[in-house]
Design a protein around this motif. Structure first.
Motif, short mmCIF file in Angstrom:
data_model
loop_
_atom_site.label_atom_id
_atom_site.label_comp_id
_atom_site.label_asym_id
_atom_site.label_seq_id
_atom_site.Cartn_x
_atom_site.Cartn_y
_atom_site.Cartn_z
N PHE A 40 -18.00 -1.93 -99.20
CA PHE A 40 -17.71 -0.50 -99.36
C PHE A 40 -16.24 -0.29 -99.72
O PHE A 40 -15.90 0.59 -100.51
CB PHE A 40 -18.04 0.26 -98.07
N GLY A 114 -15.65 6.58 -97.38
CA GLY A 114 -16.89 7.35 -97.54
C GLY A 114 -16.91 8.24 -98.76
O GLY A 114 -17.89 8.97 -98.98
N GLN A 158 -19.15 10.78 -94.06
CA GLN A 158 -19.84 9.60 -94.59
C GLN A 158 -19.07 8.33 -94.23
O GLN A 158 -19.67 7.29 -93.96
CB GLN A 158 -20.00 9.72 -96.10
N ILE A 162 -20.50 5.04 -92.39
CA ILE A 162 -20.39 3.68 -92.92
C ILE A 162 -19.81 2.74 -91.87
O ILE A 162 -20.34 1.64 -91.63
CB ILE A 162 -19.50 3.67 -94.18
N LEU A 166 -23.53 1.22 -91.44
CA LEU A 166 -24.05 0.77 -92.73
C LEU A 166 -23.58 -0.59 -93.22
O LEU A 166 -24.07 -1.07 -94.24
CB LEU A 166 -23.72 1.82 -93.81
N ASP A 167 -22.64 -1.22 -92.56
CA ASP A 167 -22.19 -2.52 -93.02
C ASP A 167 -22.04 -3.47 -91.84
O ASP A 167 -21.97 -3.02 -90.69
CB ASP A 167 -20.85 -2.39 -93.75
N ASP A 435 -26.84 7.82 -98.68
CA ASP A 435 -26.01 6.62 -98.48
C ASP A 435 -25.90 5.82 -99.78
O ASP A 435 -24.81 5.36 -100.15
CB ASP A 435 -26.61 5.71 -97.40
N GLY A 439 -22.61 5.81 -102.20
CA GLY A 439 -21.95 4.52 -102.12
C GLY A 439 -21.67 3.88 -103.46
O GLY A 439 -20.93 2.90 -103.55
#
Length: 457
Positions: A40, A114, A158, A162, A166-167, A435, A439
């Motif tokens: 990201f 984000g 966002q 993340i 999300l990671d 997302d 992204g």
């Protein structure tokens, strides 16, 4: 009143309190490592800072901007930490001045993680598509706050999502950041349900409904002060340093990039940066400081590039020192949650810094090329959201069984970066689509738009 012992917590999201806190040199360097090596974060190299789809590294991308902000933030954090420790505040014995610097550096390095493609125009484009299609994609069981997460898509919120989901350890703590770093990262410690958006921390949402419980846990661990009954807290004091680092960089660097892109003249930028580059001891007025610098023979002998470098360096150096001083001066109000302005506004350079921001807004942000690309971003992101949300609706209708889907939508679902997780929850499904689209880098979004349109194969 908040206290530094809680605010500097080395505990981590998704880990037991007694688990190893981080690297031996500093518990906060693990945060720094995870941001640096994140996909990201890498994508920021192709995301808009001011000038979208620029080539050749002539001007700053979100990545180079974030690295510069992190450098300034580390200096701010170290300067504040050193003065607090020397002032014998109640700082935990294992925390050093460098740790303050690392915390702010981490927050700064990740502050734009984000951001969607095309910057603020991308945020607006995502929100507008959901507004125009709300009757199609929103379900009756979605709360108003859940709808607003999408209708008012916000890069800061966002970013928090993340970092925490999300990671790395997906859905199990994400980056597993330290509480201190997450607190410093969260510029807007509230959600979309806030009715009265007064106060610096309430201007925008800083987390979505899907991460509300996570932020509440962070806020409780750090001892942040809650504002009434809303899902709103005061800022972590070090979040003001993260904000200041961002402000310092874009108010100075945006003007430098404006010269490179020929949006503004060097003389105009020199006029605005000279008073920041020459300290107040050389004159009480802005005009006196500007005249004093321009009269120096050694400055006159520089070429334009050297002058820009000098102005940038000296302006940033003066603003860092002034911001550290302002933080120490207002420390008590910061710990009480009673400080309600940007730190730069509390420095002797407030007027000059604001003039730079105003000039950039009127002269750089409205260039024709920038407006053309940002206008196109509504078409690009709107199309992608339409394609993936329609596939999501069929995926949902088929109960998460991809084999039952039409051939086209089956392919679309498989294009998502991560396998689509069926949760029997429309809000969560829409967030997964959001997302993915948010992204994408600028060029990845454009390329996917062209491919799915059949324009470029």
């Amino acid at each position: 009143m908040m206290n530094w012992a809680d605010l500097l917590s080395t505990s981590r999201i998704g880990m037991d309190e007694d688990a190893p806190a981080g690297r031996e040199e500093s518990p906060f360097l693990l945060d720094l490592d995870r941001i640096t090596f994140s996909s990201f974060f890498r994508r920021l190299q192709d995301k808009t800072q001011v000038h979208p789809l620029s080539v050749g590294g002539r001007v700053r991308s979100r990545l180079t901007h974030s690295v510069e902000v992190a450098s300034v933030g580390r200096s701010l954090g170290f300067g504040v930490g050193r003065q607090l420790i020397e002032g014998e505040r109640d700082i935990p014995a294992h925390i050093t001045a460098h740790d303050f610097g690392y915390i702010v550096q981490v927050a700064c390095l990740s502050h734009d993680i984000g951001n969607p493609p095309f910057g603020h125009a991308g945020e607006s484009a995502i929100g507008q598509w959901f507004q125009e299609n709300r009757d199609v994609v929103f379900s009756a069981d979605m709360s108003d706050s859940q709808k607003r997460d999408l209708l008012a898509f916000e890069g800061n919120a966002q970013g928090f999502r993340i970092l925490n989901k999300l990671d790395y350890f997906r859905e199990k703590g994400g980056f597993r950041m330290s509480y201190a770093a997450l607190g410093a990262f969260t510029k807007y410690p509230g959600d979309t349900s806030i009715k009265n958006r007064q106060g610096i921390e309430a201007k925008k949402p800083g987390f979505c409904q899907s991460e509300k419980a996570i932020f509440e846990k962070v806020a409780n661990r750090l001892g942040l002060i809650r504002r009434g009954n809303d899902h709103l807290w005061c800022r972590h004091p070090l979040a003001y340093l993260m904000e200041a680092a961002d402000d310092i960089c874009y108010r100075v660097a945006d003007l430098e990039d404006g010269v490179t892109m020929e949006c503004v003249s060097f003389k105009e930028v020199e006029y605005h940066l000279a008073p920041l580059a020459w300290s107040h001891k050389h004159g009480d007025t802005i005009a006196a400081r500007r005249a004093h610098l321009l009269s120096q023979n050694w400055y006159a002998d520089m070429d334009q590039s050297e002058k820009l470098g000098f102005l940038r360096s000296k302006a940033i150096s003066n603003l860092i020192k002034a911001t550290v001083d302002a933080f120490i001066e207002h420390e008590e109000d910061l710990l009480k949650g009673a400080f309600d302005q940007e730190l730069l506004a509390a420095t002797p350079f407030a007027q000059e810094a604001q003039a730079c921001k105003t000039f950039a807004g009127s002269s750089i942000f409205g260039t024709r090329r920038k407006l053309e690309i940002e206008t196109a971003s509504y078409e690009v992101l709107g199309f992608l959201l339409d394609v993936f949300c329609r596939a999501m609706l069929e995926f949902e209708k088929c109960g998460g069984d991809i084999k039952r889907m039409s051939a086209k939508h089956k392919h679309v679902i498989r294009l998502l970066e991560y396998p689509f997780v069926f949760k029997n929850d429309r809000y969560e499904h829409l967030m997964q689509v959001s997302d993915f689209v948010s992204g994408l880098s600028d060029r990845a979004a454009v390329n996917m738009f062209k491919v799915l349109k059949g324009i470029s194969l």
